[in-house]
Design an enzyme around this catalytic site. Structure first.
Site, mmCIF file in Angstrom:
data_model
loop_
_atom_site.group_PDB
_atom_site.id
_atom_site.type_symbol
_atom_site.label_atom_id
_atom_site.label_comp_id
_atom_site.label_asym_id
_atom_site.label_seq_id
_atom_site.Cartn_x
_atom_site.Cartn_y
_atom_site.Cartn_z
ATOM 1 N N CYS A 53 -6.324 5.184 10.480
ATOM 2 C CA CYS A 53 -5.131 5.834 9.787
ATOM 3 C C CYS A 53 -5.527 5.373 8.206
ATOM 4 C CB CYS A 53 -3.989 4.759 10.211
ATOM 5 S SG CYS A 53 -2.685 4.964 8.790
ATOM 6 N N CYS A 56 -3.201 2.073 7.225
ATOM 7 C CA CYS A 56 -2.819 0.896 7.961
ATOM 8 C C CYS A 56 -3.684 -0.103 6.989
ATOM 9 C CB CYS A 56 -3.544 0.974 9.255
ATOM 10 S SG CYS A 56 -2.567 1.453 10.473
ATOM 11 N N HIS A 115 1.637 0.530 12.191
ATOM 12 C CA HIS A 115 1.229 2.050 12.409
ATOM 13 C C HIS A 115 2.338 2.534 13.419
ATOM 14 C CE1 HIS A 115 -1.066 5.686 12.101
ATOM 15 N NE2 HIS A 115 -1.105 5.701 13.433
ATOM 16 N N ASN A 155 8.933 12.408 4.058
ATOM 17 C CA ASN A 155 8.856 13.492 5.264
ATOM 18 C C ASN A 155 8.434 12.841 6.329
ATOM 19 O OD1 ASN A 155 9.029 15.583 3.356
ATOM 20 N ND2 ASN A 155 6.893 15.188 2.575
ATOM 21 N N SER A 163 1.969 13.919 6.709
ATOM 22 C CA SER A 163 0.547 13.956 7.031
ATOM 23 C C SER A 163 -0.027 13.039 7.954
ATOM 24 C CB SER A 163 -0.319 13.779 5.536
ATOM 25 O OG SER A 163 0.158 12.579 5.050
ATOM 26 N N HIS A 166 1.990 6.909 10.328
ATOM 27 C CA HIS A 166 2.336 5.753 10.031
ATOM 28 C C HIS A 166 3.522 5.711 8.872
ATOM 29 C CE1 HIS A 166 0.634 1.770 8.724
ATOM 30 N NE2 HIS A 166 1.562 1.773 7.993
ATOM 31 N N HIS A 168 5.812 5.897 6.144
ATOM 32 C CA HIS A 168 5.785 5.987 4.692
ATOM 33 C C HIS A 168 6.609 6.872 3.873
ATOM 34 C CE1 HIS A 168 3.247 9.272 5.898
ATOM 35 N NE2 HIS A 168 3.386 9.841 4.552
ATOM 36 N N GLN A 170 7.410 8.359 -0.336
ATOM 37 C CA GLN A 170 6.857 8.734 -1.650
ATOM 38 C C GLN A 170 7.718 8.574 -2.574
ATOM 39 O OE1 GLN A 170 3.935 12.222 -2.004
ATOM 40 N NE2 GLN A 170 4.089 12.745 0.091
#
Ligand code: H2U
Ligand code: ZN
Length: 342
Positions: A53, A56, A115, A155, A163, A166, A168, A170
């Site tokens: 990943c 990570c 993760h 997203n 994508s 994990h 996350h 933005q």
């Protein structure tokens, strides 16, 4: 619309006061025959740390830079940013052909070193750390000259184009107001001039009176399916007092927001017994130096699923060419989400 309303069972359209756009509602179509089936559930990532990943702790990213061994959250400059901080200030107008420079900053925020977690599976105290970073990023990026907007978003899930599983999100900070923020700013400002009160404060008061679209509320935030929702299980998180942006949040409100995020994402996961995909994000007042007393910060959740873990709503046909349309009423969606407690 006070209930019971004669419009409730007939096709009708509803106005989104934040954007001035209409959504078509066709409640009678929910009686259509449906030969659906239950699909196998999407597997959740089993690994707490995935050596492959990019996000990570301790791993190398796509550009070879190594992530620190972060214990909680981790922010970095997007290695493939959509915007750059430096571009010549230019505007070209050739009749109908108009272009201008756009500059900004793109950050990636890992919510957790784990993760295998999602917001729904994280502890509220850890989500609170994510809220703290959103506050810090708003202050740091919003404080830069030439940054008018700090757009925080996530997203989630392959279906939404994420994508990487994990956890996350933005943060894109831009010199100009993005379309949605510009519409919402104009509409909230016009409402304040006309009514002397912020649009979303009046809206929440009315929704709390009616109750039918409210999913749940805590001391500081309310989660509801907006009257004008487009996506089947679209929701908004609204503060109960007027709060323009992240930097105005009080300590207790950060905890309440983390709790609301936790509860909403858990309900979503429960709805179709699957990690629920969505795009979510916070709209907050522009950081252009003006006071923006018309602004009420809020989150939008736009999840695509309609009937099951794989049957999604498509925005095609009339929706692309005309107006968005929905069959399931926002009231029925709110009821389903109220039932998905626990
Ligand atoms: P999603 O939120 O759509 O999953 O995007 C994650 C972002 O992470 C994406 O914009 C960035 C991508 O450019 N990224 C890096 O900056 N470095 C990497 O090594 C992988 C992904
Ligand atoms: Zn990972």
């Amino acid at each position: 619309m006070a209930s019971p309303s004669p419009l409730r069972n007939a096709s009708h359209r509803r106005l989104n006061p934040l954007t001035g756009e209409w959504v078509l509602v066709s409640p009678h179509r929910t009686q259509r025959p449906w030969q659906g089936r239950r699909e196998p559930q999407a597997p959740t990532p089993a690994l707490a740390h995935d050596p492959d990943c990019y996000l990570c702790p301790g791993n190398s990213r796509a550009n070879g830079v190594r992530n620190p061994d972060y214990p909680h959250t981790f922010v970095f400059d997007n290695d493939f940013p959509a915007l750059k901080a430096d571009a010549p200030t230019t505007r070209e107008v050739d009749g109908l052909l108009v272009a201008e420079d756009e500059t900004g900053l793109c950050h990636v925020l890992c919510f957790s070193p784990r993760h295998d977690l999602t917001l729904a599976r994280m502890a509220v105290a850890d989500i609170e750390r994510v809220v703290d970073v959103w506050v810090e990023e708003t202050i740091a990026l919003g404080g830069l000259p030439d940054i008018a907007s700090v757009q925080i978003f996530e997203n989630r899930g392959e279906m939404m184009g994420a994508s990487n599983p994990h956890p996350h999100g933005q943060i894109w900070a831009t010199r100009h107001l993005p379309n949605e923020l510009e519409k919402e700013t104009d509409r909230q400002a016009a409402y304040l001039v006309q009514h002397g009160r912020p649009l979303l404060v009046d809206y929440l008061d009315r929704e709390l009176e009616l109750g039918e679209r409210v999913v749940f509320a805590n001391d500081d935030f309310c989660v509801l399916v907006p009257f004008w929702a487009i996506w089947p299980f679209e929701t908004m998180i609204l503060p109960r007092r007027r709060i323009g942006g992240f930097e105005e949040l009080r300590t207790r409100e950060k905890t309440s927001l983390a709790a609301a995020l936790s509860q909403l994402t858990r309900r979503y996961d429960k709805l179709f017994d699957t990690p629920f995909p969505y795009s979510m994000g916070f709209h907050q007042k522009p950081t252009d130096g003006a006071l923006h007393v018309e602004w009420q910060m809020h989150a939008h959740f736009y999840p695509p699923l309609l009937r099951s873990a794989t049957i999604r709503k498509f925005m095609v046909g009339f929706e692309m060419l005309g107006s968005p349309q929905r069959d399931l009423t926002p009231e029925a969606a709110a009821e389903r989400l109220r039932e998905a407690a626990g």
